[in-house]
Scaffold this active site. Structure first.
Site, PDB file in Angstrom:
ATOM      1  CG  HIS A 130      -2.078   0.917   1.099  1.00 20.20           C
ATOM      2  ND1 HIS A 130      -2.011   2.264   1.362  1.00 20.20           N
ATOM      3  CD2 HIS A 130      -3.348   0.665   0.701  1.00 20.20           C
ATOM      4  CE1 HIS A 130      -3.190   2.798   1.134  1.00 20.20           C
ATOM      5  NE2 HIS A 130      -4.028   1.855   0.722  1.00 20.20           N
TER       6      HIS A 130
ATOM      7  CG  ASP B  84      -8.239  -4.253  -2.969  1.00 21.18           C
ATOM      8  OD1 ASP B  84      -9.446  -3.997  -2.993  1.00 21.18           O
ATOM      9  OD2 ASP B  84      -7.356  -3.415  -3.198  1.00 21.18           O
TER      10      ASP B  84
END
Ligand SMILES: CC(C)(COP(=O)(O)OP(=O)(O)OC[C@H]1O[C@@H](n2cnc3c(N)ncnc32)[C@H](O)[C@@H]1OP(=O)(O)O)[C@@H](O)C(=O)NCCC(=O)NCCS
Length: 383
Positions: A269, A320
């Site tokens: 991320h 996700d």
């Protein structure tokens, strides 16, 4: 006369992708990437996921505080008032070519909803809040109705008084959803509702800052969400799990991917340097939903993928990674994973649009010009 130079200094440093640029102040959402915390209006998202509902989080994000019992009742009635899709929108849904993807359809259909909004053209705050609520009620219905139509089924009418999570699963499958699935989906909606200045929210704010309308701003956001660098990673996760197919093959699959320097979907991320707090909650739900659905294979593969990634890299799972297994066990097709993102994020988009309008200034950055200079026009005959 202004002394500001007409072009920005070419020596002015900037990072590609506006990385680390603070583009506005906001009271809506705070991310602590080092500690792995996500906070909506002062409330930790883990706390909200444990105790709240998506509708209450929508109230929190739009109004800046949690509602009292009576005002929350009136707020929920506002959702029921817009529960059906306009008949014209359903007609439009029937006209899309078979090959149109759910995200393309969502972009065009949401734009069309603006024409049949009774508050269209009304820019007062109360009207804009009603538009935000209508969009939030209708986006899941649009997605479910289109999915049914493209598979040869008629849209299902939602049930007044039921939650957005319930009605999405009901309108998608045409049957009463399992209460545990509804709660898991509701939690996923809470966790995805806002994430500060992500690409789609920024796109919404840029459009809103021109004093365009809410439907145009949300349509801009959907256009940005559609790109595979933003929404869409959870679709890639599901494709990866299906490609691995067998828990016994998971470890080697990851080692091979890392050896080939392939980025493993659902990991890493830009902001979080530790585990994404949304992944912590969704891991629990992915395990629970797998047991409820009687299909534990995807969770088992996910656990081995995660273990292998943690042993061999410094990257952690993001939102996700486990949402893919959650949605799959709810019987949701992979092609709907990105549209589902919009069901939830529309709340954050509209909260940011409203905030932008409370203290608006046109968003208009500069570019560092690197093209040719001092060219003289040559007529086409002489070129
Ligand atoms: C999200 C993402 C785009 C962030 O990218 P970024 O901030 O530019 O981070 P970088 O790509 O510079 O990665 C930093 C390091 O972690 C590694 N890394 C990051 N994500 C990785 C992944 N998914 N799999 C394997 N290694 C990864 C990089 O190889 C790099 O290692 P190095 O320092 O040894 O070169 C990136 O992690 C990614 O592509 N993840 C997969 C797609 C995904 O899940 N997206 C959804 C995000 S919510």
């Amino acid at each position: 006369m202004s002394t500001t130079p007409s072009t920005p200094s070419t020596t002015q440093p900037f990072k590609a992708g506006l990385e680390d640029v603070v583009a506005c102040s906001s009271d809506i959402c705070f991310i602590d990437g080092k500690e792995g915390r996500l906070v909506y209006r002062g409330y930790d998202v883990a706390d909200l996921a444990e105790h709240s509902t998506f509708e209450e989080v929508a109230y929190l994000l739009w109004y800046g505080r949690l509602p009292g019992r009576i005002e929350f009742g009136a707020f929920l009635d506002g959702f029921t008032g817009s529960i059906e899709l306009p008949i014209e929108t359903v007609m439009i849904l029937r006209m899309f070519p078979k090959a149109a993807t759910p995200m393309e359809v969502l972009r065009t259909a949401v734009s069309s909803l603006g024409h049949w909004d009774p508050d269209s053209g009304n820019t007062r705050l109360d009207a804009c809040l009603r538009k935000a609520q209508r969009l939030t009620e209708r986006i899941p219905l649009l997605i479910a109705a289109h999915q049914r139509l493209r598979h040869g089924y008629e849209p299902v009418h939602p049930i007044p008084g039921k939650s957005i999570a319930y009605n999405f699963l009901y309108a998608l499958h045409g049957e009463e959803p399992d209460p545990e699935m509804v709660r898991a989906f509701d939690v996923a909606l809470i966790l995805h509702a806002d994430h500060e200045l992500n690409a789609s929210t920024f796109a919404a704010r840029v459009t809103a800052a021109t004093m365009s309308d809410m439907y145009s701003s949300v349509t801009s956001a959907i256009g940005a969400l559609k790109g595979p660098l933003h929404g869409g990673a959870n679709e890639q996760v599901m494709k990866m799990l299906q490609e691995i197919g067998d828990p016994a093959k998971a470890e080697q699959w990851v080692l091979d991917a890392l050896a080939k320097k392939v980025k493993v979907p659902g990991f890493g991320h830009r902001v979080y340097r530790t585990e994404d707090p949304r992944a912590t909650v969704l891991r629990r739900y992915a395990e629970k939903m797998s047991t409820v659905a009687g299909e534990t294979r995807w969770f088992e593969i996910s656990s081995i993928v995660e273990r292998t990634m943690r042993a061999n890299t410094k990257v952690y799972p993001n939102v996700d990674f486990y949402s893919a297994t959650c949605y799959h066990t709810m019987g949701i097709s992979t092609e709907l994973f990105t549209p589902i993102f919009a069901i939830s994020r529309v709340v954050g988009w509209t909260a940011h649009i409203l905030e932008q309008w409370t203290n608006n200034r046109l968003i208009r950055p500069r570019a560092d010009y690197t093209g040719p200079e001092n060219l003289r026009y040559v007529s086409i005959e002489e070129r």
